[in-house]
Scaffold this active site. Structure first.
Site, PDB file in Angstrom:
ATOM      1  CE1 TYR A 308      -3.621  -2.647   1.215  1.00  0.00           C
ATOM      2  CE2 TYR A 308      -1.692  -3.476   2.529  1.00  0.00           C
ATOM      3  CZ  TYR A 308      -3.054  -3.418   1.759  1.00  0.00           C
ATOM      4  OH  TYR A 308      -3.904  -4.742   2.034  1.00  0.00           O
ATOM      5  CB  CYS A 406      -5.689   5.596   9.012  1.00  0.00           C
ATOM      6  SG  CYS A 406      -6.540   4.667   7.596  1.00  0.00           S
TER       7      CYS A 406
HETATM    8  N1  SAH Z   1       1.915   4.321   2.380  1.00  0.00           N
HETATM    9  C1  SAH Z   1       1.417   5.548   1.582  1.00  0.00           C
HETATM   10  C2  SAH Z   1      -0.005   5.307   1.196  1.00  0.00           C
HETATM   11  C3  SAH Z   1      -0.916   4.980   2.417  1.00  0.00           C
HETATM   12  S1  SAH Z   1      -2.509   5.082   2.157  1.00  0.00           S
HETATM   13  C4  SAH Z   1       1.773   6.872   2.424  1.00  0.00           C
HETATM   14  O1  SAH Z   1       2.014   6.843   3.425  1.00  0.00           O
HETATM   15  O2  SAH Z   1       1.561   7.946   1.636  1.00  0.00           O
HETATM   16  C5  SAH Z   1      -2.998   3.563   1.595  1.00  0.00           C
HETATM   17  C6  SAH Z   1      -2.912   3.176  -0.224  1.00  0.00           C
HETATM   18  O3  SAH Z   1      -3.194   1.854  -0.341  1.00  0.00           O
HETATM   19  C7  SAH Z   1      -3.385   4.134  -1.081  1.00  0.00           C
HETATM   20  O4  SAH Z   1      -2.407   4.709  -1.657  1.00  0.00           O
HETATM   21  C8  SAH Z   1      -4.356   3.187  -1.833  1.00  0.00           C
HETATM   22  O5  SAH Z   1      -4.480   3.432  -3.203  1.00  0.00           O
HETATM   23  C9  SAH Z   1      -3.555   1.939  -2.070  1.00  0.00           C
HETATM   24  N2  SAH Z   1      -4.455   0.793  -1.819  1.00  0.00           N
HETATM   25  C10 SAH Z   1      -5.852   0.719  -1.437  1.00  0.00           C
HETATM   26  N3  SAH Z   1      -6.284  -0.751  -1.705  1.00  0.00           N
HETATM   27  C11 SAH Z   1      -5.041  -1.323  -2.209  1.00  0.00           C
HETATM   28  C12 SAH Z   1      -5.004  -2.607  -2.510  1.00  0.00           C
HETATM   29  N4  SAH Z   1      -6.052  -3.530  -2.465  1.00  0.00           N
HETATM   30  N5  SAH Z   1      -3.769  -3.034  -2.781  1.00  0.00           N
HETATM   31  C13 SAH Z   1      -2.675  -2.070  -2.942  1.00  0.00           C
HETATM   32  N6  SAH Z   1      -2.861  -0.973  -2.533  1.00  0.00           N
HETATM   33  C14 SAH Z   1      -4.114  -0.419  -2.493  1.00  0.00           C
END
Ligand code: SAH
Length: 450
Positions: A308, A406
Site C-alpha cells: 500500500y 488509520c
Molecule cells: N503508504 C502511503 C499510502 C498509504 S494510504 C503513504 O504513506 O503515503 C493507502 C494506499 O493503499 C493508497 O495509496 C491506496 O491507493 C492503496 N490501496 C488501496 N487498496 C489497495 C490494495 N488492495 N492493494 C494495494 N494498494 C491499495
C-alpha cells in the site's frame, strides 16, 4: 423512553465524538459533550442496549472544555473535538488505540503517548464538494454531520485560508459563467468537487471534478490561474458516477504542471492529483521516522516490502542505499509517481521495484526480484488487511511487520491475527495526524517469534 429528561455524567468519548454516560443501567451517547461533564439530556432514540440523547444543559462543565474557535463547528462534520482542549484530545486518542487493541485484539501491549504537532492549518489537501443552493447558485463547504448538506464557511481552522479563497472564487466565477454545480439528488449539473493540494513552498495543484467536460471550464481555469499565482496547475477529472465516490476514471491536465513536488524527511516527492499523500506532512515525517526506527540497520542491507505504498513515500524515506525496496500500490498514477520519485531521490534501479497491483501480489513480486522480504511495512486503508494479504505476509515469514494504520479497530483485529500466526506485537504509538477530528494514526511493530 423517548423525550425523557435525564441527568448523567459523561465518562468517556467515542472516536465519532459521542460522549458516553450511563442512566438506568443503559449506555447513553450524547454528542458535543466532554469527559467530566454533568448534564441534563433529552433521550432522542432508545434502543435495546443503548440510547442516544441530546444535551439540554450542562449542570457542571468538564475541566477539558474550551470555547470553539470555529464559527461553524456546531454544524460542520469536519471536526468533533473543537469543544475540548487539545491536550485532552491527545489523551483520548491514546485511549482509542489502547482500547481497541485490548477490547478488539485482546492485546495488552505498551501504548506510547500520542505524538502530536500543530493543531491549526495542518492540512495540505482539501476536497470541497460543490452543490446548488435553493436558488440554483453554486456553493461549497464541508458536509454537516452524517449528511450531504453543505455547511458554508469563510475560514476553516484546519487549513490555510487560500484553500477557502480559491473555492469561493471558483464558485463565484462558475456562477458568473453559468457553470452549474452538480446536484447529487437529480444527477444534473457540472461542478462536483474541487480537490487542492499545497506543498511546503506554498504552490498549489488543483483538480476540478466534473460530471462532464465543457469548453467554459477552460474560462474558469484561466480566471483562477490569473487570480492566484500560487496555482501551478489545474487538472480536470471526469466523474459520471451516481454514487458518492469523488474521482472518476479519467484525469487530464488543463494547464500547467502534471504533478506537485513536496519534500518529506529530506526527500522529494512528485504527486499526481490521484496519488495518496499524507495530509499532514509535519506529522507524517514523525510517523515515518518511527517506522524507520524499527528497521534493523544491516551493512549488507535488507529486503523491504512496502505494501500500500502510494507514491512510494514510506519506503523511499526509510530504506537505506543498500536495502532492496519493493513497493506495491493499486492506483496506477501513484505507481508512476513512485517510480519517478525513486529516480528523483537517487535510488539505484537494481535495488528498487514499484509494482501496480493488489497488495496480495507483493510477496511474490518481491521474491521474484530481490528474494524473500525480511521487513514488511503495511499501510492499508481503513478496512485493514484482507485475509489473503495476511496469508502472503505470514508465508514470507519476515523478521518484522511494521503496521501503520488509520483505524485502531482494524489494526487491532489484524494484529490479533498476526499474533495467532507467529508474531508478537511489541508496542503501539498513536500519531495525531488529524488534530480536532476523531481520526488517529498509529504504528505497531510486530516481531517474529523464533
Ligand atoms: N503508504 C502511503 C499510502 C498509504 S494510504 C503513504 O504513506 O503515503 C493507502 C494506499 O493503499 C493508497 O495509496 C491506496 O491507493 C492503496 N490501496 C488501496 N487498496 C489497495 C490494495 N488492495 N492493494 C494495494 N494498494 C491499495
Amino acid at each position: 423512553m423517548k423525550n425523557d429528561i435525564i441527568q448523567l455524567e459523561i465518562t468517556d468519548i467515542t472516536p465519532e465524538g459521542f460522549g458516553v454516560g450511563r442512566s438506568g443501567g443503559k449506555v447513553v451517547f450524547v454528542p458535543d459533550t466532554a469527559i467530566g461533564d454533568f448534564i441534563e439530556a433529552k433521550i432522542l432514540k432508545e434502543l435495546k442496549n443503548h440510547s442516544f440523547a441530546k444535551a439540554e444543559s450542562i449542570i457542571t462543565p468538564s475541566a477539558d472544555r474550551v470555547a470553539s474557535d470555529c464559527e461553524v463547528s456546531a454544524k460542520c462534520g469536519g471536526c468533533v473535538f473543537r469543544h475540548i482542549s487539545y491536550n485532552a484530545e491527545q489523551k483520548l486518542k491514546k485511549s482509542f488505540v489502547s482500547g481497541a487493541l485490548s477490547r478488539i485484539g485482546g492485546l495488552e501491549i505498551p501504548v506510547g503517548e500520542t505524538v502530536f504537532g500543530f493543531e491549526h492549518e495542518y492540512r495540505n489537501k482539501v476536497q470541497y464538494p460543490f452543490a446548488p443552493d435553493a436558488n440554483g447558485k453554486c456553493i461549497f463547504g464541508y458536509y454537516a454531520r452524517r449528511s450531504h448538506r453543505i455547511v458554508e464557511h469563510k475560514k476553516c481552522p484546519l487549513q490555510d485560508k487560500i484553500f477557502t479563497d480559491i473555492a469561493a472564487f471558483c464558485a463565484e466565477t462558475a456562477n458568473r459563467l453559468g457553470i452549474k454545480a452538480y446536484d447529487e439528488a437529480g444527477g444534473k449539473g457540472i461542478l462536483r468537487h474541487l480537490v487542492m493540494r499545497k506543498n511546503r513552498r506554498g504552490e498549489l495543484l488543483l483538480c476540478l471534478v466534473v460530471a462532464e467536460n465543457t469548453k467554459t471550464l477552460e474560462k474558469l481555469a484561466s480566471a483562477v490561474k490569473e487570480r492566484f499565482f500560487e496555482v501551478i496547475g489545474i487538472h480536470i477529472n471526469i466523474n459520471k458516477r451516481r454514487d458518492n465516490v469523488i474521482f472518476g476514471e479519467k484525469t487530464f491536465c488543463l494547464f500547467g504542471k502534471e504533478t506537485l513536488t513536496d519534500t518529506l524527511c529530506g526527500k522529494s516527492f512528485e504527486l499526481s492529483p490521484r496519488a495518496f499523500y499524507q495530509v499532514n506532512a509535519e506529522m507524517a515525517e514523525k510517523l515515518y521516522n518511527k517506522a524507520a526506527s524499527y528497521i534493523p540497520k544491516k551493512e549488507e542491507g535488507s529486503v523491504i516490502l512496502d505494501l500500500y505504498c502510494g507514491a512510494g513515500t514510506i519506503g523511499l524515506c526509510v530504506a537505506g542505499g543498500n536495502d532492496k525496496l519493493c513497493g506495491v500500490e493499486i492506483i496506477e498514477d501513484a505507481v508512476v509517481n513512485a517510480r519517478k520519485n525513486a529516480k528523483l531521490n537517487q535510488r539505484s534501479e537494481e535495488n528498487t521495484l514499484f509494482v501496480c497491483g493488489d497488495a496480495s501480489v507483493g510477496v511474490k513480486k518481491c521474491r521474484e526480484c530481490f528474494g524473500n522480504p525480511e521487513i514488511i511495512i503495511v499501510d492499508p486503508p481503513r478496512k485493514g488487511l484482507d485475509i489473503e494479504v495476511i496469508n502472503t505476509v505470514v508465508s514470507a515469514s519476515p523478521e518484522r511487520v511494521i503496521y501503520i494504520s488509520c483505524d485502531p479497530a482494524t489494526l487491532a483485529r489484524d494484529c490479533a491475527e498476526l499474533e495467532k500466526r507467529g508474531y508478537k506485537a511489541q508496542e503501539a504509538t498513536p500519531f495525531d495526524l488529524f488534530p480536532r477530528t476523531g481520526h488517529v494514526e498509529s504504528v505497531v511493530c510486530l516481531v517474529r517469534r523464533d
